[in-house]
Scaffold this motif. Structure first.
Motif, PDB file in Angstrom:
ATOM      1  N   PHE B  19      35.236 -34.059 -87.817  1.00 51.24           N
ATOM      2  CA  PHE B  19      36.010 -35.413 -87.565  1.00 51.24           C
ATOM      3  C   PHE B  19      34.840 -36.637 -87.464  1.00 51.24           C
ATOM      4  N   TYR B  20      33.793 -36.277 -86.927  1.00 51.66           N
ATOM      5  CA  TYR B  20      32.449 -37.102 -86.702  1.00 51.66           C
ATOM      6  C   TYR B  20      32.017 -37.190 -88.013  1.00 51.66           C
ATOM      7  N   ARG B  21      31.700 -36.201 -88.837  1.00 52.14           N
ATOM      8  CA  ARG B  21      30.815 -36.371 -90.152  1.00 52.14           C
ATOM      9  C   ARG B  21      31.661 -37.044 -91.275  1.00 52.14           C
ATOM     10  N   GLN B  22      32.864 -36.563 -91.277  1.00 49.80           N
ATOM     11  CA  GLN B  22      34.018 -36.979 -92.568  1.00 49.80           C
ATOM     12  C   GLN B  22      35.102 -37.864 -92.206  1.00 49.80           C
ATOM     13  N   GLU B  25      40.999 -38.797 -90.743  1.00 52.67           N
ATOM     14  CA  GLU B  25      42.076 -38.621 -91.799  1.00 52.67           C
ATOM     15  C   GLU B  25      41.733 -37.731 -92.708  1.00 52.67           C
ATOM     16  N   HIS B  26      40.304 -37.863 -93.218  1.00 52.59           N
ATOM     17  CA  HIS B  26      39.748 -37.419 -94.310  1.00 52.59           C
ATOM     18  C   HIS B  26      39.818 -35.862 -94.217  1.00 52.59           C
ATOM     19  N   TYR B 100      26.094 -41.025 -89.541  1.00 54.67           N
ATOM     20  CA  TYR B 100      27.393 -40.966 -89.323  1.00 54.67           C
ATOM     21  C   TYR B 100      28.009 -42.021 -88.476  1.00 54.67           C
ATOM     22  N   THR B 106      33.125 -44.907 -83.995  1.00 53.74           N
ATOM     23  CA  THR B 106      33.963 -44.613 -85.401  1.00 53.74           C
ATOM     24  C   THR B 106      35.399 -44.001 -84.878  1.00 53.74           C
ATOM     25  N   CYS B 108      37.178 -44.485 -82.241  1.00 55.53           N
ATOM     26  CA  CYS B 108      38.226 -45.413 -81.778  1.00 55.53           C
ATOM     27  C   CYS B 108      38.575 -46.337 -82.728  1.00 55.53           C
ATOM     28  N   THR B 109      37.758 -46.740 -83.796  1.00 56.13           N
ATOM     29  CA  THR B 109      37.971 -47.492 -84.862  1.00 56.13           C
ATOM     30  C   THR B 109      39.063 -47.046 -85.950  1.00 56.13           C
ATOM     31  N   LYS B 113      43.189 -47.993 -86.637  1.00 55.34           N
ATOM     32  CA  LYS B 113      43.626 -48.592 -87.919  1.00 55.34           C
ATOM     33  C   LYS B 113      44.667 -47.634 -88.383  1.00 55.34           C
ATOM     34  N   LEU B 114      44.739 -46.225 -87.703  1.00 57.16           N
ATOM     35  CA  LEU B 114      45.818 -45.415 -88.010  1.00 57.16           C
ATOM     36  C   LEU B 114      46.864 -45.646 -87.375  1.00 57.16           C
TER      37      LEU B 114
END
Lengths: 192, 192
Positions: B19-22, B25-26, B100, B106, B108-109, B113-114
């Motif tokens: 989750f941190y690196r990519q 959602e991805h 990253y 990152t 929270c942001t 958006k989601l």
């Protein structure tokens, strides 16, 4: 052809808003086609992939940013006025920032995580602001540390956008804008 | 059972890093299963959905953040020392931040958006820092504006992380950390 241009622009505009509001990765090709309300055939005529749309969105954002900076350049009588125009976009866009964050920062952050090929292009949005602010600080007589001051101000506005978005707090934006404005005054004082 | 706990922890740890690196959602359910290298059956025994894993990841991050803050509380002799521990995480984690961004900001942001149901939970990560910093500024004799100072410092560190990530620039982090440290000294001076 005129009508052809209009459909293309309409797709780019819808994609721009969807990428900003819900993120690039989360927005599907279908989401954009649905928002534009055109047939898949017509859609594919303009764009073959979501990455192609992203590049078009970034190009439009670059052009719009360039125009905004030129407008500030003309309208602001002094470099100080112009830097204040930059600081005040946090106020002008506070409702959107509270809901979706900064359009530049959130896109660059997302593309960095995706290790996306268009990340360097998106970064040029930051670069436009950085170079423009750097020039204003140079004109203020701070040539020795103009780039550091530009980066400092960019970072502060990014941080304010991130926290205003997380806490949905417009008062915080106003409070921080006041402090950035005071900081700018102190930068000028140092050159007198 | 011990082995059961270990597999669960292993899944959470792998998901946390992905989750941190990519990005959340991805990262697919399959990506996590592949990283952990266990059968789908075993995986589903622990988590039924990616959202369930996200909640577990946030809980682990909250617990780890709480432990880190308690460690700073004990190790720092003065509130000033403790706030400097916060400022210095930018230096300690500079390589990861450059690559990253900030793990809290990152996430929270992205969840904002989601419009994700776990966004308020993720925000509690910011809240832990905010409340802790607020207490330190209060102990410094700045009770009147302790929360504003806490938010200001959080915003500055967020902005530094965003730009260091975009420009892949560690020198910028060091330069800004020095300025945050000077700013902290000026806050203390105001109370003497």
């Amino acid at each position: 052809m005129m009508s052809d241009m209009t459909t293309r622009d309409h797709i780019i505009n819808s994609a721009d808003q969807l990428f900003y509001r819900q993120g690039f990765e989360h927005t599907s090709f279908s989401n954009i086609a649905d928002a534009v309300q055109i047939s898949r055939g017509n859609f594919y005529h303009h764009f073959k992939s979501k990455d192609e749309i992203l590049d078009a969105v970034i190009n439009v954002r670059l052009a719009n940013t360039q125009m905004m900076l030129e407008k500030w350049e003309i309208e602001g009588k002094t470099p100080e006025d112009r830097i204040r125009s930059f600081i005040n976009i946090l106020i002008a866009n506070k409702a959107k920032i509270k809901q979706y964050g900064c359009p530049v920062g959130t896109l660059c952050t997302e593309l960095a995580k995706l290790n996306h090929a268009s990340q360097p292009e998106a970064n040029r949005l930051f670069m436009l602001f950085r170079i423009w602010l750097c020039r204003q600080f140079t004109l203020l007589g701070r040539e020795a540390d103009a780039d550091a001051l530009a980066m400092h101000l960019l970072a502060r506005s990014q941080g304010v956008a991130t926290l205003a978005n997380a806490f949905h707090d417009e008062k915080f934006i106003k409070n921080e804008v006041k402090q950035m404005s005071d900081w700018l005054s102190s930068c000028i004082k140092g050159t007198e």
